[in-house]
Scaffold this motif. Structure first.
Motif, PDB file in Angstrom:
ATOM      1  N   ASP A 185       9.791   0.742 -14.553  1.00  0.00           N
ATOM      2  CA  ASP A 185       9.168  -0.377 -15.256  1.00  0.00           C
ATOM      3  C   ASP A 185       8.844  -1.526 -14.304  1.00  0.00           C
ATOM      4  O   ASP A 185       7.800  -2.167 -14.435  1.00  0.00           O
ATOM      5  CB  ASP A 185      10.099  -0.892 -16.365  1.00  0.00           C
ATOM      6  N   GLU A 186       9.766  -1.818 -13.399  1.00  0.00           N
ATOM      7  CA  GLU A 186       9.565  -2.875 -12.415  1.00  0.00           C
ATOM      8  C   GLU A 186      10.123  -2.406 -11.081  1.00  0.00           C
ATOM      9  O   GLU A 186      11.052  -1.593 -11.040  1.00  0.00           O
ATOM     10  CB  GLU A 186      10.275  -4.179 -12.820  1.00  0.00           C
ATOM     11  N   ILE A 187       9.562  -2.946  -9.995  1.00  0.00           N
ATOM     12  CA  ILE A 187      10.047  -2.638  -8.649  1.00  0.00           C
ATOM     13  C   ILE A 187      10.467  -3.949  -7.981  1.00  0.00           C
ATOM     14  O   ILE A 187       9.680  -4.893  -7.899  1.00  0.00           O
ATOM     15  CB  ILE A 187       8.980  -1.947  -7.795  1.00  0.00           C
ATOM     16  N   TRP A 188      11.718  -3.978  -7.504  1.00  0.00           N
ATOM     17  CA  TRP A 188      12.250  -5.099  -6.748  1.00  0.00           C
ATOM     18  C   TRP A 188      12.482  -4.637  -5.316  1.00  0.00           C
ATOM     19  O   TRP A 188      13.011  -3.552  -5.085  1.00  0.00           O
ATOM     20  CB  TRP A 188      13.571  -5.585  -7.348  1.00  0.00           C
ATOM     21  N   ALA A 189      12.101  -5.474  -4.365  1.00  0.00           N
ATOM     22  CA  ALA A 189      12.257  -5.125  -2.950  1.00  0.00           C
ATOM     23  C   ALA A 189      12.777  -6.324  -2.181  1.00  0.00           C
ATOM     24  O   ALA A 189      12.533  -7.470  -2.553  1.00  0.00           O
ATOM     25  CB  ALA A 189      10.932  -4.656  -2.364  1.00  0.00           C
ATOM     26  N   ASP A 190      13.503  -6.051  -1.117  1.00  0.00           N
ATOM     27  CA  ASP A 190      13.866  -7.114  -0.180  1.00  0.00           C
ATOM     28  C   ASP A 190      12.632  -7.467   0.641  1.00  0.00           C
ATOM     29  O   ASP A 190      11.758  -6.620   0.864  1.00  0.00           O
ATOM     30  CB  ASP A 190      14.981  -6.635   0.749  1.00  0.00           C
ATOM     31  N   PRO A 191      12.541  -8.685   1.134  1.00  0.00           N
ATOM     32  CA  PRO A 191      11.385  -9.024   1.976  1.00  0.00           C
ATOM     33  C   PRO A 191      11.251  -8.111   3.189  1.00  0.00           C
ATOM     34  O   PRO A 191      10.140  -7.841   3.637  1.00  0.00           O
ATOM     35  CB  PRO A 191      11.679 -10.472   2.402  1.00  0.00           C
ATOM     36  N   ALA A 192      12.379  -7.621   3.714  1.00  0.00           N
ATOM     37  CA  ALA A 192      12.345  -6.764   4.895  1.00  0.00           C
ATOM     38  C   ALA A 192      12.362  -5.283   4.566  1.00  0.00           C
ATOM     39  O   ALA A 192      12.438  -4.450   5.480  1.00  0.00           O
ATOM     40  CB  ALA A 192      13.520  -7.100   5.810  1.00  0.00           C
ATOM     41  N   THR A 193      12.306  -4.909   3.303  1.00  0.00           N
ATOM     42  CA  THR A 193      12.227  -3.492   2.942  1.00  0.00           C
ATOM     43  C   THR A 193      10.986  -2.876   3.567  1.00  0.00           C
ATOM     44  O   THR A 193       9.902  -3.470   3.553  1.00  0.00           O
ATOM     45  CB  THR A 193      12.169  -3.332   1.414  1.00  0.00           C
ATOM     46  N   LEU A 194      11.116  -1.683   4.113  1.00  0.00           N
ATOM     47  CA  LEU A 194       9.957  -0.930   4.597  1.00  0.00           C
ATOM     48  C   LEU A 194       9.549   0.032   3.488  1.00  0.00           C
ATOM     49  O   LEU A 194      10.341   0.893   3.082  1.00  0.00           O
ATOM     50  CB  LEU A 194      10.303  -0.171   5.865  1.00  0.00           C
ATOM     51  N   THR A 195       8.335  -0.133   2.992  1.00  0.00           N
ATOM     52  CA  THR A 195       7.902   0.653   1.837  1.00  0.00           C
ATOM     53  C   THR A 195       6.449   1.071   2.010  1.00  0.00           C
ATOM     54  O   THR A 195       5.850   0.880   3.075  1.00  0.00           O
ATOM     55  CB  THR A 195       8.116  -0.142   0.537  1.00  0.00           C
ATOM     56  N   GLY A 196       5.883   1.622   0.959  1.00  0.00           N
ATOM     57  CA  GLY A 196       4.520   2.139   1.058  1.00  0.00           C
ATOM     58  C   GLY A 196       4.537   3.515   1.690  1.00  0.00           C
ATOM     59  O   GLY A 196       5.224   4.432   1.225  1.00  0.00           O
ATOM     60  N   SER A 197       3.767   3.681   2.797  1.00  0.00           N
ATOM     61  CA  SER A 197       3.646   4.973   3.486  1.00  0.00           C
ATOM     62  C   SER A 197       3.225   6.066   2.513  1.00  0.00           C
ATOM     63  O   SER A 197       3.761   7.182   2.521  1.00  0.00           O
ATOM     64  CB  SER A 197       4.971   5.348   4.166  1.00  0.00           C
ATOM     65  N   ILE A 198       2.258   5.722   1.662  1.00  0.00           N
ATOM     66  CA  ILE A 198       1.770   6.662   0.651  1.00  0.00           C
ATOM     67  C   ILE A 198       0.885   7.686   1.343  1.00  0.00           C
ATOM     68  O   ILE A 198      -0.244   7.386   1.745  1.00  0.00           O
ATOM     69  CB  ILE A 198       1.008   5.922  -0.452  1.00  0.00           C
ATOM     70  N   GLY A 199       1.395   8.868   1.526  1.00  0.00           N
ATOM     71  CA  GLY A 199       0.658   9.913   2.215  1.00  0.00           C
ATOM     72  C   GLY A 199       1.480  11.179   2.284  1.00  0.00           C
ATOM     73  O   GLY A 199       2.659  11.205   1.943  1.00  0.00           O
ATOM     74  N   VAL A 200       0.828  12.255   2.740  1.00  0.00           N
ATOM     75  CA  VAL A 200       1.457  13.576   2.761  1.00  0.00           C
ATOM     76  C   VAL A 200       1.100  14.264   4.066  1.00  0.00           C
ATOM     77  O   VAL A 200       0.004  14.085   4.610  1.00  0.00           O
ATOM     78  CB  VAL A 200       0.969  14.439   1.577  1.00  0.00           C
ATOM     79  N   TRP A 201       2.044  15.043   4.580  1.00  0.00           N
ATOM     80  CA  TRP A 201       1.754  15.913   5.708  1.00  0.00           C
ATOM     81  C   TRP A 201       2.475  17.246   5.522  1.00  0.00           C
ATOM     82  O   TRP A 201       3.439  17.340   4.785  1.00  0.00           O
ATOM     83  CB  TRP A 201       2.124  15.264   7.038  1.00  0.00           C
ATOM     84  N   PHE A 202       1.961  18.231   6.189  1.00  0.00           N
ATOM     85  CA  PHE A 202       2.553  19.561   6.085  1.00  0.00           C
ATOM     86  C   PHE A 202       2.208  20.343   7.347  1.00  0.00           C
ATOM     87  O   PHE A 202       1.207  20.068   8.014  1.00  0.00           O
ATOM     88  CB  PHE A 202       2.029  20.301   4.846  1.00  0.00           C
ATOM     89  N   GLY A 203       3.033  21.284   7.669  1.00  0.00           N
ATOM     90  CA  GLY A 203       2.765  22.117   8.835  1.00  0.00           C
ATOM     91  C   GLY A 203       4.012  22.834   9.271  1.00  0.00           C
ATOM     92  O   GLY A 203       4.950  23.029   8.499  1.00  0.00           O
ATOM     93  N   LYS A 204       4.026  23.211  10.534  1.00  0.00           N
ATOM     94  CA  LYS A 204       5.175  23.950  11.045  1.00  0.00           C
ATOM     95  C   LYS A 204       5.179  23.868  12.564  1.00  0.00           C
ATOM     96  O   LYS A 204       4.224  23.412  13.202  1.00  0.00           O
ATOM     97  CB  LYS A 204       5.114  25.398  10.592  1.00  0.00           C
ATOM     98  N   VAL A 205       6.255  24.323  13.159  1.00  0.00           N
ATOM     99  CA  VAL A 205       6.298  24.601  14.591  1.00  0.00           C
ATOM    100  C   VAL A 205       6.463  26.100  14.742  1.00  0.00           C
ATOM    101  O   VAL A 205       7.109  26.760  13.918  1.00  0.00           O
ATOM    102  CB  VAL A 205       7.462  23.846  15.284  1.00  0.00           C
ATOM    103  N   ASP A 206       5.826  26.651  15.791  1.00  0.00           N
ATOM    104  CA  ASP A 206       6.035  28.079  16.059  1.00  0.00           C
ATOM    105  C   ASP A 206       6.470  28.250  17.503  1.00  0.00           C
ATOM    106  O   ASP A 206       6.162  27.424  18.375  1.00  0.00           O
ATOM    107  CB  ASP A 206       4.777  28.886  15.744  1.00  0.00           C
ATOM    108  N   VAL A 207       7.214  29.312  17.734  1.00  0.00           N
ATOM    109  CA  VAL A 207       7.835  29.527  19.040  1.00  0.00           C
ATOM    110  C   VAL A 207       7.192  30.707  19.769  1.00  0.00           C
ATOM    111  O   VAL A 207       7.824  31.297  20.662  1.00  0.00           O
ATOM    112  CB  VAL A 207       9.354  29.749  18.873  1.00  0.00           C
ATOM    113  N   GLU A 208       5.947  31.036  19.449  1.00  0.00           N
ATOM    114  CA  GLU A 208       5.289  32.165  20.107  1.00  0.00           C
ATOM    115  C   GLU A 208       5.228  32.000  21.624  1.00  0.00           C
ATOM    116  O   GLU A 208       5.556  32.944  22.367  1.00  0.00           O
ATOM    117  CB  GLU A 208       3.886  32.356  19.532  1.00  0.00           C
TER     118      GLU A 208
END
Length: 835
Positions: A629-652
């Motif tokens: 319903d509501e969001i409260w944050a500290d002034p120094a809170t690190l937030t946002g970063s709305i995004g997605v990533w996907f992948g992998k590492v391979d050892v070939e």
């Protein structure tokens, strides 16, 4: 729902049992051959100390702390006091809802009473199913020179139901083994009691109790008692009882007394009048000592001594609870804060600043005693009335910084290939694995975040130190400082040995006050399930399934299934008026985040849900918060970063270098796409890119729905960009600035709860190896909850000998493994800022 149904079933069975007992003869005869010494006129339904061992064993389950009581009853030989003698009673709560009690009574009846002299040992055990339903049993062993009671064993059973703050019921079956264990001419009939207690105000101020009794011989008794709390004194108690109701000559007696309560001790006495006491009244005296601290004679104010050590997502909540209780507790004159290697960040420091301001606005001064203080610790304490530092310590004031470790060169060197797809130029988490340095977009975003955080830091310190912001910047640039220099610079007010600071504290507080590290418990104020706020903590990495905890490495991850289960439980609990979702997570599994998001939306249909952001609530952490319903944050809170990533590492490449050959047998064009032994094909990478775009659109849609924004508005501030709480407020990503207590106050308001109700934290987490081994067993859950309230574990102390860099590497490796093993898209922000 199953638990609620079981609770209703137990309540129904309890009611049927009570009705049947009344039908067969109603309630037990009050006095019996196996009675203890004459008891003070406490409530039979709701005794709240160790006297429950003899009065009502099921009430032991509601004790909050240990209790010990002594009673001496006396009367002249010509009186009818059959219960003359001495009794000692003790009880304590255990784990898992159990409580244990024991007592010894030495009964020496007056000659005129016709009673039987005996010594009785009682052992009682009680169990509370919840705050409303409990059961108990007491076994009693008797020794007497009279063969009628010699070596007698008997058993009492009891059940209590406290459905409302105003009403409580109890049923007792006493001496249920009596008729089968009699010797000579002695006989112990079974007896049954049914009692109703009422609190007109819903609190301990006034308690009224009406109890009826009947035994197998058909004798009927009734008892009416009352207890009222008297300010500055303690309690006044009185009871009137009648035996052999309906006989031509019933036996009536009145007991009245007063108990003077003084903190955790008390003493009192009273008189016994009525039939059998025509010439001389009987009397009794009593004394108690217990873990609870009762209201009565003022004990004098004291200072709460609070140590701040290893502050994390959950320990910060416990500190908030302690300081908020100090705010409302009239016994507390002020607070001493002792940061000791707290590892506190700027966001937590801001929450402490708010709590310090609230305490001092309420007239409760705060004194900070620093050792070798970090910049965040001096920032947290700068607004306190007095700031003292260890003479051999200082202030490590450097300013905020960010360190980014790029592993791309190392991975290439050893033959590990990173292949990731992201949406948004600011979604920089994958750059740590596949790039040699930060992208320009990531560099710009981090510089802006540092500017915001440092600007807030400088502005707040300038207000506290009463200097210009430019002067604060000069002080930061000149750091760090030893204590003498810190005093000269105006950062601290003076020096004091933290182990011998009595005189310095007396000067700061305006007098000598006792200091308490642990606040004494108070007796239960209300019957039944006390209203409260539910707090669901989403901390650490977000993963699919259940919570993950590796205490030895201090790795704690929130499982989507675990969080959903707790949210749904709190939403269904009528005693929880509102929910606070405390988010202290950089994100993780998109699947887990979306499951929690949906659970919060369902909970909002039943009660208010408020988000409180801690040090970091970004990516998947913000995803979760956006449903509230509501969001409260500290002034120094690190937030946002709305995004997605996907992948992998391979050892070939590494496998080829080592001579390892891998053969693939598969069906389907993309079989083995997630294998660590080969890279993505171009076709697979194209499909993956399209899936990531769809996941990103779903992320935008969830945030837009939760925040009441258009998707284009969300996208404009998304694309993986990290914001501080200050900037997030300007952009509409959060509603208000404030710490956990601010969100808690708001939840109480929206939930219609009293301003000082407590909160329940869930889910529990193991904080030691023992907790981890016991796992999710009932004993394990209880141990985890108990250790969460204690000091740092031995395992935490052991970690101090391990290089911090090694611990960080191990934790990072676990995060990578968790993300790779999940096979799901990731919404996570890896940024950490040092102060």
């Amino acid at each position: 729902m199953l638990a609620r149904g079981w609770s209703r079933s137990i309540a129904a069975q309890f009611a049927v049992l009570c009705v049947l007992s009344i039908a067969t003869s109603a309630s037990a005869q009050l006095r019996r051959a196996t009675s203890p010494v004459w008891q003070p006129p406490v409530s039979i339904v709701a005794p709240d100390d160790a006297l429950a061992v003899s009065v009502n064993p099921s009430a032991l389950a509601y004790l909050r702390s240990w209790s010990a009581v002594y009673v001496h009853a006396e009367g002249e030989d010509r009186t009818g006091l059959a219960e003359r003698g001495d009794g000692i009673y003790a009880a304590t709560p255990l784990l898992l809802g159990f409580s244990l009690g024991a007592s010894v009574d030495s009964v020496r009846p007056t000659s005129a009473s016709g009673g039987i002299e005996h010594t009785m040992l009682s052992l009682a055990l009680a169990y509370a199913y919840d705050d409303a339903i409990s059961v108990g049993a007491a076994t009693r062993f008797l020794w007497s020179p009279n063969p009628g009671l010699a070596e007698l064993f008997t058993l009492d059973l009891a059940a209590s139901w406290r459905p409302l703050p105003y009403v409580a019921l109890s049923f007792l079956a006493r001496d249920v083994t009596g008729p089968g264990y009699h010797g000579g001419g002695g006989y112990v009939p079974r007896s049954f009691l049914l009692g109703l207690a009422v609190r007109p105000t819903g609190t301990r101020t006034l308690t009224l109790d009406l109890t009826g009794a009947v035994d197998e011989d058909g004798r009927v008794g009734a008892r009416l008692s009352g207890e009222v709390e008297v300010p500055w004194i303690g309690r006044i108690q009185a009871a009137a009882e009648v035996e052999r109701v309906g006989d031509e000559q019933p036996d009536a007696r009145v007991t009245a007394g007063v108990i003077v309560d003084w903190g955790q001790v008390g003493a009192g006495g009273g008189v016994v009048l009525g039939d059998g006491f025509d010439d001389s009244p009987g009397w009794y005296v009593t004394a108690r000592v217990e873990g609870n601290e009762r209201t009565g004679v003022p004990t004098g104010a004291y200072v709460a001594d609070v140590v701040l050590a290893d502050l994390g997502a959950r320990s910060m909540l416990r500190v908030s609870r302690r300081l908020e209780r100090a705010l409302h507790d009239p016994r507390i004159h002020g607070v001493v804060l002792r940061p000791q290697g707290s590892d506190i960040g700027l966001a937590y420091a801001q929450e402490l600043r708010l709590l310090i301001d609230a305490l001092q606005d309420a007239g409760k001064p705060v004194v900070c005693i620093l050792g070798d203080a970090s910049g965040a610790e001096i920032y947290a304490c700068a607004g306190a009335r007095t700031v003292l530092a260890d003479p051999a310590g200082g202030v490590r004031l450097y300013g905020p910084s960010i360190e980014i470790t790029h592993l791309a060169g190392l991975l290439q060197l050893v033959g590990i290939r990173a292949d990731f797809v992201r949406i948004g130029p600011y979604k920089s988490a994958i750059e740590d694995y596949q790039d040699m340095r930060s992208s320009e977009a990531a560099r710009v975003a981090r510089d802006e975040n540092l500017d915001d955080l440092y600007g807030r830091f400088v502005w707040d310190l300038s207000r506290d130190l009463e200097v210009e912001p430019a002067r604060v910047r000069e002080i930061v640039d000149g750091g760090p400082y030893v204590t003498d220099t810190a005093i000269a610079m105006g950062l601290v007010d003076g020096s004091a040995d933290p182990f011998d600071a009595g005189d310095a504290l007396a000067e700061a507080f305006g007098g000598h006050y006792g200091r308490e590290r642990h606040e004494p418990d108070l007796p239960r104020e209300r019957w039944g399930r006390e209203p409260r706020v539910g707090v669901v903590v989403v901390d650490g990495e977000m993963v699919d399934g259940d919570n993950v905890d590796i205490p030895i490495l201090e790795i704690h991850a929130t499982g989507g299934r675990t969080a959903v289960r707790e949210i749904e439980r709190m939403a269904a609990d009528p005693a929880i008026g509102a929910i606070v979702v405390r988010v202290d997570s950089p994100g993780g599994s998109v699947l887990a985040a979306d499951q929690i998001w949906r659970a919060i939306r369902r909970a909002r249909e039943r009660k208010p849900v408020i988000a409180s952001m801690g040090a970091v609530a970004a990516s998947g952490g913000y995803f979760v918060a956006s449903a509230c319903d509501e969001i409260w944050a500290d002034p120094a809170t690190l937030t946002g970063s709305i995004g997605v990533w996907f992948g992998k590492v391979d050892v070939e490449p590494l496998a080829e270098r080592l001579g390892v050959e891998t053969e693939f047998f598969s069906r389907g064009a993309h079989a083995g796409a997630e294998s660590l032994w080969r890279p993505f094909t171009p076709d697979e990478r194209a499909i993956l890119s399209e899936m990531v775009r769809r996941w990103y659109r779903d992320f935008l849609r969830r945030v837009a729905e939760g925040r009441g924004m258009r998707m284009t508005e969300v996208d404009a501030v998304a694309r993986g960009r990290v914001w501080t709480g200050d900037r997030a407020l300007e952009l509409g990503l959060v509603d208000r600035l404030g710490g956990f207590r601010s969100a808690l106050v708001r939840a109480r308001q929206l939930g219609g709860l009293p301003h000082d109700v407590d909160f329940e934290i869930a889910p529990s987490r193991p904080s030691s190896l023992l907790d981890y081994v016991l796992g999710d067993t009932p004993l394990g859950r209880a141990m985890a909850g108990a250790s969460a309230e204690g000091a740092s574990s031995a395992e935490s102390e052991a970690l101090e000998v391990i290089a911090p860099e090694l611990l960080s590497a191990l934790r990072a490796a676990w995060v990578i493994r968790a993300e790779q093993g999940a096979r799901t898209p990731v919404a996570r922000m890896p940024l950490e800022i040092a102060y």
